[in-house]
Design a protein around this motif. Structure first.
Motif, PDB file in Angstrom:
ATOM      1  N   PHE A  61      -1.939  -6.684  13.886  1.00  0.00           N
ATOM      2  CA  PHE A  61      -3.325  -6.900  13.510  1.00  0.00           C
ATOM      3  C   PHE A  61      -3.449  -8.063  12.525  1.00  0.00           C
ATOM      4  CE2 PHE A  61      -2.838  -2.323  14.443  1.00  0.00           C
ATOM      5  CZ  PHE A  61      -3.657  -2.251  15.556  1.00  0.00           C
ATOM      6  N   GLN A  62      -4.639  -8.640  12.471  1.00  0.00           N
ATOM      7  CA  GLN A  62      -4.869  -9.800  11.614  1.00  0.00           C
ATOM      8  C   GLN A  62      -4.613  -9.453  10.155  1.00  0.00           C
ATOM      9  OE1 GLN A  62      -8.699 -11.569  12.226  1.00  0.00           O
ATOM     10  NE2 GLN A  62      -8.270 -13.356  10.957  1.00  0.00           N
ATOM     11  N   GLU A  63      -5.022  -8.242   9.764  1.00  0.00           N
ATOM     12  CA  GLU A  63      -4.739  -7.774   8.412  1.00  0.00           C
ATOM     13  C   GLU A  63      -3.316  -7.229   8.390  1.00  0.00           C
ATOM     14  OE1 GLU A  63      -4.122  -6.851   4.886  1.00  0.00           O
ATOM     15  OE2 GLU A  63      -6.065  -7.805   5.281  1.00  0.00           O
ATOM     16  N   GLU A  64      -2.425  -7.953   7.731  1.00  0.00           N
ATOM     17  CA  GLU A  64      -0.995  -7.653   7.788  1.00  0.00           C
ATOM     18  C   GLU A  64      -0.664  -6.259   7.287  1.00  0.00           C
ATOM     19  OE1 GLU A  64       2.965  -9.434   5.602  1.00  0.00           O
ATOM     20  OE2 GLU A  64       1.540 -10.857   6.469  1.00  0.00           O
ATOM     21  N   GLN A  65      -1.403  -5.765   6.291  1.00  0.00           N
ATOM     22  CA  GLN A  65      -1.108  -4.460   5.704  1.00  0.00           C
ATOM     23  C   GLN A  65      -1.945  -3.336   6.300  1.00  0.00           C
ATOM     24  OE1 GLN A  65       1.341  -3.744   3.634  1.00  0.00           O
ATOM     25  NE2 GLN A  65       2.033  -5.865   3.606  1.00  0.00           N
ATOM     26  N   PHE A  66      -2.628  -3.612   7.442  1.00  0.00           N
ATOM     27  CA  PHE A  66      -3.421  -2.568   8.090  1.00  0.00           C
ATOM     28  C   PHE A  66      -2.506  -1.400   8.449  1.00  0.00           C
ATOM     29  CE2 PHE A  66      -5.656  -0.591  11.682  1.00  0.00           C
ATOM     30  CZ  PHE A  66      -6.930  -0.493  11.155  1.00  0.00           C
ATOM     31  N   SER A 112       0.806  -1.223   0.000  1.00  0.00           N
ATOM     32  CA  SER A 112       0.000   0.000   0.000  1.00  0.00           C
ATOM     33  C   SER A 112       0.838   1.270   0.000  1.00  0.00           C
ATOM     34  CB  SER A 112      -0.915  -0.002   1.223  1.00  0.00           C
ATOM     35  OG  SER A 112      -0.144   0.072   2.416  1.00  0.00           O
ATOM     36  N   SER A 144      -3.000   6.784  12.239  1.00  0.00           N
ATOM     37  CA  SER A 144      -3.711   6.119  11.153  1.00  0.00           C
ATOM     38  C   SER A 144      -4.220   7.183  10.191  1.00  0.00           C
ATOM     39  CB  SER A 144      -4.887   5.304  11.712  1.00  0.00           C
ATOM     40  OG  SER A 144      -5.929   6.157  12.156  1.00  0.00           O
ATOM     41  N   TRP A 197       4.135  -4.168  13.476  1.00  0.00           N
ATOM     42  CA  TRP A 197       4.548  -5.521  13.806  1.00  0.00           C
ATOM     43  C   TRP A 197       5.130  -5.510  15.205  1.00  0.00           C
ATOM     44  CZ3 TRP A 197       5.819  -9.930  10.281  1.00  0.00           C
ATOM     45  CH2 TRP A 197       5.129  -9.831   9.058  1.00  0.00           C
ATOM     46  N   SER A 243       2.899  -0.617   8.372  1.00  0.00           N
ATOM     47  CA  SER A 243       2.014  -1.376   9.238  1.00  0.00           C
ATOM     48  C   SER A 243       2.765  -1.677  10.536  1.00  0.00           C
ATOM     49  CB  SER A 243       1.559  -2.676   8.563  1.00  0.00           C
ATOM     50  OG  SER A 243       2.674  -3.468   8.209  1.00  0.00           O
TER      51      SER A 243
END
Length: 283
Positions: free
Chosen positions: A124-129, A105, A147, A111, A109
């Motif tokens: 977060f579960q969505e790696e690219q959040f 993106s 954000s 980690w 993100s």
């Protein structure tokens, strides 16, 4: 003792440790490692740092300040890592990860790496959040980060999420008791964008301005260890160059300058653990 970054005789940026009373310092990272940034553990016994491998990729390392043992934590494979912050219990380090994948993106993100197991995974579960500028609350229950919507507060236990509307989306500063947050935002005054300081209460979810007037902007802020005072780097808008360090009470009252050095920029505010000293950079 103080940890700091400086170039050695070969122009390689290394991590140094100094005993400021003895005026003695020594490098604690290798001359083959170019250190980009570092973060010290809450108990002051360990430090994580990022070593630049090439133009893009870098590596996260951990060094024990007692044994001086040095070990690699993460290769940051196909990514650029930055912005490391320790959890209050010293078990994890959260950081920004910018993927170098052409399909990414273009936003970082979040980690974290477990220091016991070495496991590296997205927060977060969505790696690219998207998320940046992470900060832990003192009790380790909340994670604040920037954000696209503003400053987001995420409760790691029950999953509660709050958004504080914010144009700047810079890193916040948690109060030592975890009940309040210092944050900066941009306001428009006389057709000019001015950075101002605000206090957010977690209990009432309200924002209060800590600016005595609109004739100055606030660039940095740091709570004292006891939470009764705030150090601020403030620039008078009428002054063409330089800024000064100010002190104020936790509610913004009794604000007064403690430096008077024209043409100097102050940065990297850090209180000593006993609250008696302020450490800062001067340019």
């Amino acid at each position: 003792r103080i940890l700091y970054l400086a170039e050695d005789e070969n122009k390689v940026k290394r991590l140094f440790i100094t005993d400021f009373e003895k005026k003695a310092s020594r490098a604690i990272t290798q001359p083959t490692q170019s250190v980009v940034e570092f973060s010290i553990a809450p108990d002051q016994t360990r430090v994580v740092y990022i070593s630049q491998m090439d133009e893009y990729e870098n590596t996260i390392w951990l060094i024990d300040l007692v044994s001086m043992e040095n070990k690699k934590l993460s290769d940051c494979k196909d990514a650029a890592c930055s912005g490391m912050v320790w959890s209050p219990d010293g078990q994890r380090v959260v950081y920004e990860r910018m993927s170098l994948d052409s399909n990414a993106s273009g936003l970082p993100s979040l980690w974290w790496v477990d220091l016991d197991t070495g496991e590296d995974q997205p927060v977060f579960q969505e790696e690219q959040f998207p998320g940046g500028n992470p900060r832990w609350s003192p009790n380790g229950e909340w994670l604040s980060y920037s954000s696209p919507e503003g400053i987001r507060l995420y409760h790691l236990v029950d999953g509660e999420s709050r958004v504080i509307k914010n144009m700047l989306s810079a890193a916040v500063v948690w109060s030592p008791d975890g009940k309040s947050i210092l944050l900066r935002d941009v306001v428009i005054h006389n057709d000019q964008y001015v950075t101002q300081l605000f206090l957010y209460s977690l209990e009432s979810e309200t924002l209060v301005s800590l600016n005595p007037d609109m004739d100055a902007e606030n660039i940095l802020a740091a709570w004292s260890p006891m939470g009764d005072s705030i150090a601020v780097v403030r620039r008078e808008l009428s002054v063409p160059r330089g800024d000064q360090i100010w002190l104020m009470r936790a509610d913004g009252s009794d604000a007064h300058a403690i430096t008077n050095t024209p043409d100097i920029l102050h940065a990297s505010l850090n209180w000593s653990p006993d609250g008696k000293y302020l450490l800062y950079d001067a340019y």
